[in-house]
Design a protein around this motif. Structure first.
Motif, mmCIF file in Angstrom:
data_model
loop_
_atom_site.group_PDB
_atom_site.id
_atom_site.type_symbol
_atom_site.label_atom_id
_atom_site.label_comp_id
_atom_site.label_asym_id
_atom_site.label_seq_id
_atom_site.Cartn_x
_atom_site.Cartn_y
_atom_site.Cartn_z
ATOM 1 N N GLY A 30 8.375 26.062 -32.723
ATOM 2 C CA GLY A 30 6.947 25.943 -32.980
ATOM 3 C C GLY A 30 6.271 27.297 -33.058
ATOM 4 O O GLY A 30 5.414 27.540 -33.919
ATOM 5 N N MET A 31 6.661 28.191 -32.164
ATOM 6 C CA MET A 31 6.105 29.547 -32.155
ATOM 7 C C MET A 31 6.438 30.263 -33.463
ATOM 8 O O MET A 31 5.579 30.897 -34.089
ATOM 9 N N THR A 32 7.701 30.144 -33.892
ATOM 10 C CA THR A 32 8.136 30.798 -35.126
ATOM 11 C C THR A 32 7.432 30.209 -36.342
ATOM 12 O O THR A 32 7.040 30.938 -37.263
ATOM 13 N N TRP A 178 8.414 17.343 -29.748
ATOM 14 C CA TRP A 178 7.039 17.480 -30.211
ATOM 15 C C TRP A 178 6.197 18.280 -29.217
ATOM 16 O O TRP A 178 5.423 19.157 -29.614
ATOM 17 N N LEU A 179 6.361 17.977 -27.924
ATOM 18 C CA LEU A 179 5.614 18.714 -26.902
ATOM 19 C C LEU A 179 5.990 20.196 -26.924
ATOM 20 O O LEU A 179 5.122 21.073 -26.810
ATOM 21 N N GLY A 180 7.294 20.469 -27.074
ATOM 22 C CA GLY A 180 7.732 21.856 -27.147
ATOM 23 C C GLY A 180 7.175 22.551 -28.370
ATOM 24 O O GLY A 180 6.709 23.702 -28.299
ATOM 25 N N GLY A 184 4.483 25.631 -28.405
ATOM 26 C CA GLY A 184 4.986 26.851 -29.016
ATOM 27 C C GLY A 184 4.120 27.297 -30.176
ATOM 28 O O GLY A 184 3.866 28.494 -30.357
ATOM 29 N N ALA A 185 3.651 26.331 -30.979
ATOM 30 C CA ALA A 185 2.811 26.671 -32.127
ATOM 31 C C ALA A 185 1.484 27.276 -31.680
ATOM 32 O O ALA A 185 0.980 28.220 -32.311
ATOM 33 N N VAL A 186 0.914 26.749 -30.595
ATOM 34 C CA VAL A 186 -0.332 27.319 -30.072
ATOM 35 C C VAL A 186 -0.113 28.768 -29.632
ATOM 36 O O VAL A 186 -0.883 29.671 -29.981
ATOM 37 N N ALA A 189 0.454 30.994 -32.697
ATOM 38 C CA ALA A 189 -0.783 31.297 -33.415
ATOM 39 C C ALA A 189 -1.565 32.399 -32.709
ATOM 40 O O ALA A 189 -2.113 33.298 -33.357
ATOM 41 N N ILE A 190 -1.583 32.353 -31.380
ATOM 42 C CA ILE A 190 -2.293 33.383 -30.610
ATOM 43 C C ILE A 190 -1.629 34.743 -30.797
ATOM 44 O O ILE A 190 -2.290 35.754 -31.044
ATOM 45 N N VAL A 191 -0.289 34.758 -30.697
ATOM 46 C CA VAL A 191 0.449 36.014 -30.847
ATOM 47 C C VAL A 191 0.293 36.566 -32.255
ATOM 48 O O VAL A 191 0.091 37.773 -32.459
ATOM 49 N N ALA A 192 0.387 35.674 -33.268
ATOM 50 C CA ALA A 192 0.286 36.119 -34.660
ATOM 51 C C ALA A 192 -1.078 36.722 -34.967
ATOM 52 O O ALA A 192 -1.180 37.686 -35.730
ATOM 53 N N ARG A 193 -2.116 36.173 -34.386
ATOM 54 C CA ARG A 193 -3.469 36.679 -34.630
ATOM 55 C C ARG A 193 -3.752 37.956 -33.840
ATOM 56 O O ARG A 193 -4.414 38.868 -34.323
#
Length: 235
Positions: A30-32, A178-180, A184-186, A189-193
């Motif tokens: 999700g993070m990726t 899905w929870l992971g 991870g996506a949240v 998104a924070i790290v990417a911004r």
């Protein structure tokens, strides 16, 4: 302690370990995906979305974008294939797959400052395909790591069977990917911004951290989360 009780305890430990692995790897996926989407505007693990966007690009005459998305789909499939080869030719299956994924994401991070954005994008997609080979099932239940549509579908069908009177609840683990992925996506998104130049390097480090953690897994569990491959040789 009876043999039956001992088997239940061992199975519970295997399941708990598998769920923890799935949660960690889905978090990374999700993070990726969030970082990749922020950087490129396209998905790095959601090939259904890329397929639809490729079709729309073809219809609108944007053939360069369509070709990029088709290349990504090919890279994702190739990554899955490569992950299976590594997993089934390695003594430490999960560790080696994750190390390969971490190395690829590290390479993609190094290409961030160059004029190789398409190659970087395809490398990340390839890595996301490969990571699916790390864990294929938990106690016989199929698990998806980088895509959650199938997991949500199985979860919904499990709810339906429960409403009809079936009292097995093993389907509840399908919500873990899905929870992971959403958490991870949240974070992604924070790290990417906030830290775009080191975002992929941060994910690479996270992958290596999870790989290191699998080194503490008992030897008996290392092959429990992958399907066996039967190789037939023709003389």
């Amino acid at each position: 302690m009876t043999r039956q009780k001992r088997r239940k305890i061992i199975r519970a430990r295997r399941t708990a370990t598998g769920i923890a692995l799935v949660a960690a790897i889905s978090f990374i996926a999700g993070m990726t995906d969030a970082i990749g989407l922020t950087m490129s505007g396209d998905f790095v693990s959601f090939m259904t979305g890329n397929t639809t966007r490729a079709a729309l690009s073809l219809q609108s005459g944007d053939y360069t974008h369509a070709a990029t998305l088709f290349a990504a789909i090919f890279a994702f499939v190739a990554g899955n294939a490569g992950g299976i080869v590594i997993a089934h030719r390695s003594y430490r299956r999960i560790f080696n797959v994750l190390c390969a994924v971490g190395a690829l994401l590290g390479l993609a991070a190094l290409l961030q400052q160059t004029d190789m954005s398409i190659i970087q994008f395809c490398i990340v997609v390839f890595a996301m395909g490969m990571i699916n080979a790390a864990v294929e099932h938990i106690e016989g239940l199929p698990i998806g790591l980088t895509y959650v549509t199938g997991a949500l579908s199985r979860f919904g069908r499990g709810i339906g069977r429960f409403m009809l009177g079936e009292r097995k609840i093993d389907w509840t683990i399908q919500i873990v990917p899905w929870l992971g992925m959403i958490t991870g996506a949240v974070c992604g998104a924070i790290v990417a911004r906030s830290y775009p130049t080191v975002a992929l390097a941060a994910v690479s480090a996270a992958v290596f951290a999870v790989a290191a953690a699998t080194g503490f897994m008992p030897r008996s569990l290392r092959r429990r989360y992958n399907q066996n491959v039967t190789i037939r040789r023709v003389n």
